[in-house]
Design an enzyme around this catalytic site. Structure first.
Site, short mmCIF file in Angstrom:
data_model
loop_
_atom_site.label_atom_id
_atom_site.label_comp_id
_atom_site.label_asym_id
_atom_site.label_seq_id
_atom_site.Cartn_x
_atom_site.Cartn_y
_atom_site.Cartn_z
N TYR A 1 -0.82 -0.85 -12.63
CA TYR A 1 -2.26 -1.00 -12.86
C TYR A 1 -2.74 -0.44 -14.19
O TYR A 1 -3.94 -0.27 -14.38
CB TYR A 1 -3.06 -0.37 -11.71
CG TYR A 1 -2.73 -1.00 -10.39
CD1 TYR A 1 -3.13 -2.29 -10.10
CD2 TYR A 1 -1.97 -0.32 -9.45
CE1 TYR A 1 -2.80 -2.89 -8.90
CE2 TYR A 1 -1.63 -0.91 -8.25
CZ TYR A 1 -2.05 -2.19 -7.98
OH TYR A 1 -1.71 -2.79 -6.79
N CYS B 1 -15.41 5.01 -27.86
CA CYS B 1 -16.75 5.60 -27.92
C CYS B 1 -17.39 5.64 -26.54
O CYS B 1 -18.39 4.96 -26.27
CB CYS B 1 -17.63 4.81 -28.90
SG CYS B 1 -17.07 4.96 -30.60
N GLU B 2 -16.79 6.38 -25.64
CA GLU B 2 -17.27 6.58 -24.28
C GLU B 2 -16.99 8.01 -23.86
O GLU B 2 -15.85 8.47 -23.94
CB GLU B 2 -16.55 5.64 -23.30
CG GLU B 2 -16.93 4.18 -23.40
CD GLU B 2 -18.32 3.90 -22.86
OE1 GLU B 2 -18.83 4.70 -22.05
OE2 GLU B 2 -18.90 2.87 -23.25
N TYR C 1 -11.56 5.85 -10.78
CA TYR C 1 -11.60 6.64 -9.54
C TYR C 1 -10.85 7.97 -9.67
O TYR C 1 -10.23 8.44 -8.72
CB TYR C 1 -11.07 5.85 -8.34
CG TYR C 1 -9.95 4.88 -8.62
CD1 TYR C 1 -8.63 5.29 -8.79
CD2 TYR C 1 -10.22 3.52 -8.67
CE1 TYR C 1 -7.62 4.39 -9.02
CE2 TYR C 1 -9.20 2.60 -8.89
CZ TYR C 1 -7.91 3.04 -9.07
OH TYR C 1 -6.91 2.13 -9.30
N GLY D 1 0.78 -1.23 0.00
CA GLY D 1 0.00 0.00 0.00
C GLY D 1 0.81 1.27 0.00
O GLY D 1 0.26 2.38 0.12
#
Length: 430
Positions: free
Chosen positions: A388, A359-360, A332, A246
């Protein structure tokens, strides 16, 4: 990122290699990873574990951050273990020549096929995340007449003050067993009763992109209290403690990552003091950094397709990639810094929205981003994309996944080939 500079042509360099030339030679979009600094980060973790725990511990790279055969091979060469979370990651690690005893198999659901594969290949530790897994793993191990060495995932109830999507240590997380209501202790008791299960490790993970040492120190105390409770009530001293990962990295100005060595030292002091207080033998410590090893060691190169001027809005710089190679902004609102690589010596004199090509409407890499004046054909670098991005990439709109290149001392090597049109239909029944 410490490995960035601007050369005499005004181009952005990465580990002394001209990124404009990388884009020309390998095409875009392109993931670029700095092998030297990844290796240095591995060694820093390894040396800190040796220094502050007397070698009584290991760093297991969280391969979900970035996984391919060459990355797993690099980890093995540096003497680290590997945190995996699927049969695919295990297979990749084995193909890379990783020691299976140094593989830690995580996840909140694993199939019987995965249990069998892990046992057949003598994976070091298999995490149990729920009672169903405990029962199924015992059955599979019994059928194979072997003992499964397990980690038991628990929730320490710690809020790491990060984005809700990447908090994993709170009691309402989907991962593991709750300590404070007795659920975790009852599960330990059951695990100790199974003939083909050997409980080796209690493990936790409190979240990602954490900048403060205190949550790690606090968690270590909670976990050791739990180990002491197990010893007192069940007569069993758990030999290993996995404190997860983390560790945060810098994506944009204002983010100040902790010094890893200082963090490990602070946690080790807490571990030693708490063990003495509770009468525990110091457990073998496992840490699982992922993002910290690769995140700011990578960048992604794009070609600008066009720039749209928007009335009463920021210009939209549209590139030849987007959420298919980096979905983190869509997921996020992850923040990034971008640079026009062929104009890196120029000031960032515009504020733009950086848009992908699918296409978004939500296909964005960032909004309100400072950037040099961009135009079609420019090469654009988005920084700190080593973690990621490749791992989460997709073929939405039948986009082809980019290649991955490792750079090291003026050498660039393809470690993952760019997908082709035939790759897109390889599994289609035609």
């Amino acid at each position: 990122m410490e490995n960035l500079a601007v050369n005499g042509k005004g181009h952005l360099t990465f580990n002394k290699i001209d990124t404009v030339l990388l884009a020309r030679d390998f095409g875009t979009p392109l993931y670029v990873m700095d092998e030297l600094t990844m290796r240095k980060e591995c060694r820093d973790f390894k040396e800190s574990i040796a220094k502050y725990y007397g070698g009584h511990g290991i760093t297991a790279y969280a391969s979900k951050a970035f996984c391919c055969v060459q990355m797993c091979r690099l980890i093995a060469e540096e003497g680290l273990g590997l945190d995996v979370s699927s049969i695919g990651e295990i297979h990749t690690a084995l193909r890379a020549g990783c020691n299976p005893r140094k593989i830690y198999f995580h996840g909140n659901f694993k199939t019987d096929e995965e249990f069998a594969y892990a046992l057949d290949n003598k994976v070091g530790r298999i995490e149990v995340d729920n009672l169903d897994e405990l029962e199924r793993l015992n059955v599979v191990a019994c059928e194979k007449n072997v003992t499964a060495d397990i980690m038991l995932r628990v929730k320490p109830g710690v809020d790491a003050h990060t984005h809700s999507f990447i908090k994993t240590g709170k009691n309402d997380s989907k991962f593991g067993f709750i300590i404070e209501n007795g659920e975790a202790l009852e599960t330990v008791k059951k695990a100790l009763e199974y003939e083909n299960i050997s409980l080796k490790t209690i493990n936790c993970h409190i979240g990602s992109q954490i900048f403060d040492t205190e949550p790690f120190v606090h968690t270590a105390g909670i976990m050791l209290d739990f180990l002491a409770q197990i010893k007192a009530e069940l007569g069993y001293e758990v030999p290993e403690l996995n404190l997860g990962g983390g560790f945060g990295i810098k994506y944009v100005d204002g983010q100040e990552p902790m010094d890893v060595g200082e963090c490990i030292e602070s946690v080790s002091l807490r571990v030693k003091a708490k063990c003495a207080e509770l009468g525990l033998a110091q457990p073998y410590i496992i840490l699982e950094p992922g993002r910290k090893i690769v995140g700011d060691k990578g960048l992604t190169l794009y070609t600008v397709g066009c720039v749209k001027e928007i009335p009463d809005g920021d210009p939209k710089v549209i590139v030849d990639g987007g959420m298919t190679d980096n979905p983190r902004y869509a997921l996020y609102q992850a923040e990034y810094e971008a640079i026009v690589a062929n104009k890196a010596d120029k000031p960032k004199d515009t504020i733009v929205s950086l848009c992908g090509r699918t296409c978004e409407s939500g296909d964005m890499l960032g909004e309100k981003m400072p950037l040099q004046s961009a135009e079609a054909g420019d090469i654009l670098a988005v920084l700190a994309t080593g973690a990621y991005n490749y791992s989460m990439s997709s073929n939405y709109n039948r986009m082809m996944k980019p290649a991955v290149v490792f750079v090291n001392r003026n050498r660039a090597t393809v470690v993952v080939k760019r997908e082709t049109l035939d790759d897109l239909i390889r599994n289609d029944v035609v």
